[in-house]
Design an enzyme around this catalytic site. Structure first.
Site, mmCIF file in Angstrom:
data_model
loop_
_atom_site.group_PDB
_atom_site.id
_atom_site.type_symbol
_atom_site.label_atom_id
_atom_site.label_comp_id
_atom_site.label_asym_id
_atom_site.label_seq_id
_atom_site.Cartn_x
_atom_site.Cartn_y
_atom_site.Cartn_z
ATOM 1 N N HIS A 34 0.949 -1.068 -0.038
ATOM 2 C CA HIS A 34 -0.077 0.052 -0.215
ATOM 3 C C HIS A 34 0.954 1.170 0.102
ATOM 4 C CE1 HIS A 34 1.267 0.253 4.161
ATOM 5 N NE2 HIS A 34 0.569 -1.081 4.470
ATOM 6 N N ASP A 35 0.422 2.474 -0.051
ATOM 7 C CA ASP A 35 1.231 3.719 -0.026
ATOM 8 C C ASP A 35 2.030 3.664 1.019
ATOM 9 O OD1 ASP A 35 -0.185 4.278 -2.495
ATOM 10 O OD2 ASP A 35 -1.520 5.844 -1.471
ATOM 11 N N HIS A 37 3.979 1.409 2.234
ATOM 12 C CA HIS A 37 5.180 0.656 1.748
ATOM 13 C C HIS A 37 5.857 1.444 0.806
ATOM 14 C CE1 HIS A 37 2.809 -3.118 3.075
ATOM 15 N NE2 HIS A 37 3.723 -3.021 3.703
ATOM 16 N N GLN A 61 6.409 -15.312 12.515
ATOM 17 C CA GLN A 61 5.930 -14.171 13.406
ATOM 18 C C GLN A 61 4.378 -14.365 13.622
ATOM 19 O OE1 GLN A 61 7.490 -11.268 10.610
ATOM 20 N NE2 GLN A 61 5.649 -10.212 10.981
ATOM 21 N N GLY A 148 8.485 1.316 8.867
ATOM 22 C CA GLY A 148 7.278 2.196 9.078
ATOM 23 C C GLY A 148 6.956 2.581 10.482
ATOM 24 N N LYS A 150 4.272 2.868 11.978
ATOM 25 C CA LYS A 150 3.153 2.475 12.350
ATOM 26 C C LYS A 150 3.346 1.381 13.228
ATOM 27 C CE LYS A 150 -0.839 0.020 11.193
ATOM 28 N NZ LYS A 150 -0.394 -1.265 10.902
ATOM 29 N N GLN A 154 8.122 -2.671 16.791
ATOM 30 C CA GLN A 154 8.938 -3.459 15.572
ATOM 31 C C GLN A 154 10.016 -2.655 15.339
ATOM 32 O OE1 GLN A 154 7.587 -6.004 12.260
ATOM 33 N NE2 GLN A 154 8.088 -4.116 11.006
ATOM 34 N N MET A 185 -2.790 3.495 7.078
ATOM 35 C CA MET A 185 -2.547 2.178 6.227
ATOM 36 C C MET A 185 -1.908 1.058 6.655
ATOM 37 S SD MET A 185 -1.997 3.786 2.563
ATOM 38 C CE MET A 185 -3.049 5.231 2.073
ATOM 39 N N ARG A 188 -3.826 -5.103 6.408
ATOM 40 C CA ARG A 188 -4.824 -6.034 7.101
ATOM 41 C C ARG A 188 -6.208 -4.940 7.138
ATOM 42 N NH1 ARG A 188 -0.688 -7.842 10.758
ATOM 43 N NH2 ARG A 188 -0.700 -10.125 10.743
HETATM 44 O O1 PAF Z 1 6.495 -5.227 9.117
HETATM 45 C C1 PAF Z 1 6.440 -6.304 8.425
HETATM 46 O O2 PAF Z 1 5.767 -6.137 7.429
HETATM 47 C C2 PAF Z 1 6.991 -7.393 9.008
HETATM 48 O O3 PAF Z 1 6.885 -7.394 10.228
HETATM 49 C C3 PAF Z 1 8.519 -7.179 8.331
HETATM 50 C C4 PAF Z 1 9.301 -6.439 9.061
HETATM 51 C C5 PAF Z 1 8.652 -7.587 6.867
HETATM 52 C C6 PAF Z 1 9.278 -8.857 8.985
HETATM 53 O O4 PAF Z 1 8.430 -10.008 8.447
#
Ligand code: PAF
Length: 281
Positions: A34-35, A37, A61, A148, A150, A154, A185, A188
């Site tokens: 999406h925008d 990314h 994960q 990101g 968001k 992480q 964005m 999901r």
């Molecule tokens: O943010 C994500 O899309 C995922 O957690 C990542 C960083 C690609 C790791 O799988």
């Protein structure tokens, strides 16, 4: 954009880039672009010569019962979007390329940071994220990697992993990209029905209310988080998992709110789990 599915092939290509003095930028994703990314791709281009976008829905994960099987996947659409944003290499490995024995005996963990916020509700999630990101760093050996804001927790964990384990990569965290109506964005968001989509607007509304209260002088984390919680709880269809005010480096709650602290929220809207956050200014 060239698409590569094998680690050896990617390494060979990138060795050539490095030999020519090229800087490599990595944008790790799980696809369904999406925008948000695409803004990471734009930033990667500003900071590197060749942008590698990885698309890998990382089983490590996802906990049992989470949305691994139904996570949206559309490599053809992603390829077209990536090409339009100047991505040089799309790395889209199969699961057995990344986990040839089905899993990995050695993982990266950050118990103190990973147990808080989302980690309290998604046991093992961040071990899976850190492990795959460490693998991607070693596979791609990027000069810069972009994530990101968001995914606040992480972002903190990856910054700390790179620093604490001396990965020679600059980690950049880019601002949240929102829909015109404020919804952050997320891949999901496609799970939301039209009614749930309306309910989901309460997240950005609640964060704005926290910012307004902070701007008006409120410094109590309890009052600020209560303001957010009240707005979310008033919204039908929304059930709150957490609302916290945190220091973005430690993920701990400060005694007094200050500029740069984050208000972080996680809710369920129907069966979809959504997160959002806001850095106070
Ligand atoms: O943010 C994500 O899309 C995922 O957690 C990542 C960083 C690609 C790791 O799988």
């Amino acid at each position: 954009v060239i698409t590569v599915t094998r680690i050896a092939e990617l390494r060979q290509f990138l060795a050539g880039v490095r030999a020519d003095g090229g800087r490599i930028g990595l944008v790790p994703t799980m696809g369904s672009l999406h925008d948000g990314h695409l803004a990471l791709c734009d930033a990667a281009r500003r900071h590197s010569d060749v942008v590698v976008l990885s698309i890998f829905v990382n089983p490590l994960q996802f906990a049992a019962g989470e949305d691994l099987d139904r996570y949206p996947r559309d490599l053809a659409a992603d390829t077209a979007l990536a090409a339009g944003r100047g991505v040089g290499v799309l790395f889209a490995p199969a699961v057995d390329e990344i986990y040839p024995t089905g899993t990995t005996a050695v993982t990266v963990m950050a118990p103190a940071l990973a147990g808080r916020l989302c980690g309290a509700y998604r046991p093992g999630h961040f071990d899976g994220v850190l492990t795959v990101v460490a693998k991607l760093f070693n596979i791609v050996m990027p000069h810069v990697a972009l994530f990101g804001q968001k995914d606040l927790q992480q972002a903190t964990l990856i910054r700390r992993m790179a620093a604490d384990l001396d990965f020679p990569v600059a980690v950049r965290i880019e601002p949240i990209v929102r829909e015109h109506d404020g919804l952050a964005m997320s891949s999901r968001n496609v799970y939301l029905t039209s009614d749930e989509r309306v309910s989901a607007l309460s997240l950005s509304r609640a964060l704005r209310a926290a910012q307004d209260a902070f701007a008006a002088g409120e410094r109590s984390p309890a009052v600020l988080t209560a303001t957010v919680r009240a707005i979310l709880e008033r919204q039908s269809g929304v059930s709150v998992q957490y609302v916290e005010l945190v220091d973005v480096d430690t993920l701990e709650s400060p005694a007094r709110a200050a500029v740069g602290h984050a208000v972080a929220i996680a809710v369920h809207v129907g069966s979809t789990r959504l997160i959002d956050n806001h850095l106070l200014y």
